[in-house]
Design a protein around this motif. Structure first.
Motif, mmCIF file in Angstrom:
data_model
loop_
_atom_site.group_PDB
_atom_site.id
_atom_site.type_symbol
_atom_site.label_atom_id
_atom_site.label_comp_id
_atom_site.label_asym_id
_atom_site.label_seq_id
_atom_site.Cartn_x
_atom_site.Cartn_y
_atom_site.Cartn_z
ATOM 1 N N UNK A 240 0.841 -1.192 0.000
ATOM 2 C CA UNK A 240 0.000 0.000 0.000
ATOM 3 C C UNK A 240 0.877 1.245 0.000
ATOM 4 N N UNK A 241 0.480 2.240 -0.787
ATOM 5 C CA UNK A 241 1.216 3.507 -0.848
ATOM 6 C C UNK A 241 0.862 4.338 0.382
ATOM 7 N N UNK A 242 1.818 4.505 1.289
ATOM 8 C CA UNK A 242 1.576 5.243 2.526
ATOM 9 C C UNK A 242 1.168 6.689 2.258
ATOM 10 N N UNK A 243 1.627 7.242 1.144
ATOM 11 C CA UNK A 243 1.311 8.638 0.860
ATOM 12 C C UNK A 243 -0.181 8.822 0.570
ATOM 13 N N UNK A 244 -0.832 7.790 0.011
ATOM 14 C CA UNK A 244 -2.282 7.860 -0.159
ATOM 15 C C UNK A 244 -2.973 7.842 1.200
ATOM 16 N N UNK A 245 -2.453 7.016 2.103
ATOM 17 C CA UNK A 245 -2.994 6.965 3.455
ATOM 18 C C UNK A 245 -2.810 8.322 4.135
ATOM 19 N N UNK A 246 -1.621 8.897 3.995
ATOM 20 C CA UNK A 246 -1.323 10.182 4.635
ATOM 21 C C UNK A 246 -2.228 11.287 4.090
ATOM 22 N N UNK A 247 -2.448 11.279 2.771
ATOM 23 C CA UNK A 247 -3.329 12.293 2.186
ATOM 24 C C UNK A 247 -4.732 12.207 2.782
ATOM 25 N N UNK A 248 -5.197 11.001 3.003
ATOM 26 C CA UNK A 248 -6.552 10.811 3.515
ATOM 27 C C UNK A 248 -6.654 11.205 4.988
ATOM 28 N N UNK A 249 -5.744 10.720 5.812
ATOM 29 C CA UNK A 249 -5.856 11.040 7.238
ATOM 30 C C UNK A 249 -5.504 12.492 7.512
ATOM 31 N N UNK A 250 -4.703 13.095 6.631
ATOM 32 C CA UNK A 250 -4.353 14.501 6.805
ATOM 33 C C UNK A 250 -5.528 15.437 6.652
ATOM 34 N N UNK A 251 -6.620 14.951 6.050
ATOM 35 C CA UNK A 251 -7.824 15.772 5.915
ATOM 36 C C UNK A 251 -8.556 15.924 7.240
ATOM 37 N N UNK A 252 -8.243 15.069 8.187
ATOM 38 C CA UNK A 252 -8.831 15.175 9.523
ATOM 39 C C UNK A 252 -8.130 16.327 10.241
ATOM 40 N N UNK A 253 -8.889 17.372 10.615
ATOM 41 C CA UNK A 253 -8.236 18.539 11.190
ATOM 42 C C UNK A 253 -7.643 18.264 12.561
ATOM 43 N N UNK A 254 -7.968 17.132 13.167
ATOM 44 C CA UNK A 254 -7.311 16.746 14.413
ATOM 45 C C UNK A 254 -5.909 16.202 14.165
ATOM 46 N N UNK A 255 -5.624 15.818 12.920
ATOM 47 C CA UNK A 255 -4.318 15.254 12.558
ATOM 48 C C UNK A 255 -3.508 16.251 11.748
#
Length: 432
Positions: A240-255
């Motif tokens: 799995x491409x971690x950068x796709x994961x990071x892009x998604x969780x980065x949308x959470x303003x708590x993160x």
């Protein structure tokens, strides 16, 4: 305002030049005559984007340098920006800062009033226990001692100073003189805006709390990097491409999206030193900081994971391996705790012939590896290489293309998502 800055390293030179740019008359004080001569000649002693221009513009005008502490009494406020490196046990070495504090105190013996502001990163009790007594030895209450931790990132220090996300003022309760001096010094920035377009927030607190803000800030950021690297290592096992994961969780303003670029880990002077210091201090107080220990462990393991990935594709013993990037991050020539250091050492232990390239950090890396083969370009480093490791994400590496054709075999292990994969290349991302 007349300001003096003691120490002309990465922090001191930046704040001296930036304060001059804000309109203050600034004198930089350093014991190294070579650094003093460079600043007076309009040359920055360090590589930092935008700093050369500021030093060149203000040297001989609002910015001058000297080795003489007797320049301090002619100023209103003195910043102490002396390095506090790590001891072998992780504690910080404050000896140079203590010596500078003593010389500052001697120089200020006869002043009517003065404010000394500690910029150096020290544990919460150090200012009151070790520095203030030396600074105030002769002038006592005529000299105020405050703290103003810095949050500048190497590679963007000038921008960070001129566009801060916060200003932290640590003063003794009731010391209005110190607080007023800090407000006056930073007045030109108070109408500035943060990256989010908000007015710059000012945190007014006491001396120990201000210093703890600095440690907590860096500990949190370092832990965030190690956490996304740990997640990235797991993602790698699943393809799995971690950068796709990071892009998604980065949308959470708590993160938030910042510091989610997984890869080889963090280096430089601040994160390693500050985490080591706060971990050591915690243990001295009988507390085991398990989360911070884990952050350091994950970070220290990333270079070895890169080497293990390389061994999947090539017999490293006798191989010619290009290492692209030596600075701990792009935009600086600083190699302190660079992740390239354990990578190169691991390659040499495995019998590889290493050829390394960095656009600005080669001379500093020679102190660690004086006999290494250093190329004068990325293209030269790649020529006839059996593999390449990307350890710093300089922009110029993104533009590499035909240069890979000169490799003996196009095996690329990328620790920073720093190059573009191409046809014919065997490409492995460290965590993606």
């Amino acid at each position: 305002m007349k300001v003096s800055v003691v120490g002309s390293g990465y922090v001191g030179t930046t704040i001296a030049a930036c304060l001059a740019d804000l309109g203050h008359d600034v004198v930089a004080v350093d014991i190294d005559q070579g650094i003093v001569d460079a600043i007076n000649a309009g040359d920055s002693p360090i590589h930092e984007p935008g700093l050369d221009d500021l030093v060149a513009e203000h040297a001989g005008g609002r910015l001058r340098a000297t080795t003489d502490y007797e320049a301090l009494p002619d100023t209103d406020l003195t910043f102490l920006a002396i390095q506090t490196p790590s001891n072998a046990d992780g504690s910080i070495d404050t000896s140079a800062l203590e010596a500078a504090s003593e010389m500052t105190g001697d120089a200020l013996a006869d002043v009517e009033e003065h404010v000394v502001v500690v910029k150096s990163t020290v544990l919460p009790d150090v200012v009151d226990d070790r520095l203030a007594p030396r600074i105030k030895a002769h002038a006592d209450d005529r000299v105020s001692v405050a703290t103003n931790p810095e949050f500048q990132r190497e590679g963007s220090a000038v921008h960070d100073f001129l566009h801060p996300d916060k200003l932290v003022f640590g003063t003794r309760p009731g010391d209005e003189r110190a607080l007023d001096a800090l407000h006056e010094c930073y007045a030109p920035l108070l109408d500035a805006r943060t990256a989010d377009g908000e007015a710059v927030p000012i945190v007014e607190t006491d001396v120990p709390t201000a210093m703890m803000v600095k440690y907590a800030n860096n500990a949190f950021l370092a832990s965030k990097v190690s956490l996304i690297n740990d997640i990235g290592n797991i993602c790698k096992e699943y393809g799995i491409d971690t950068y796709e994961i990071a892009d998604a969780i980065g949308l959470d303003d708590r993160i938030g999206a910042k510091f989610l670029r997984s890869g080889l880990g963090w280096g430089g002077s601040c994160f390693p030193k500050d985490l080591a210091a706060i971990i050591h201090a915690a243990r001295e107080h009988g507390y085991e900081p398990a989360m911070l220990d884990a952050a350091v462990t994950v970070n220290e393991n990333q270079p070895e994971r890169m080497l293990e990935l390389l061994e999947k594709h090539v017999d490293v013993d006798g191989a010619r391996v290009a290492v692209l990037g030596l600075a701990f991050k792009p935009g600086t020539d600083d190699v302190r705790n660079s992740r390239a250091i354990p990578v190169i050492a691991g390659l040499q232990e495995r019998g590889a012939t290493v050829v390394a390239y960095d656009p600005v950090a080669t001379d500093n890396m020679r102190e660690h590896f004086p006999d290494l083969d250093y190329a004068d370009s990325a293209a030269s480093a790649l020529e006839n290489a059996d593999a390449a490791l990307v350890t710093t994400d300089w922009d110029e590496f993104q533009a590499l293309d035909d240069e890979f054709d000169t490799m003996h075999s196009q095996i690329v292990i990328d620790g920073r998502r720093g190059v573009e994969p191409r046809d014919g290349m065997t490409y492995e991302g460290l965590t993606w």
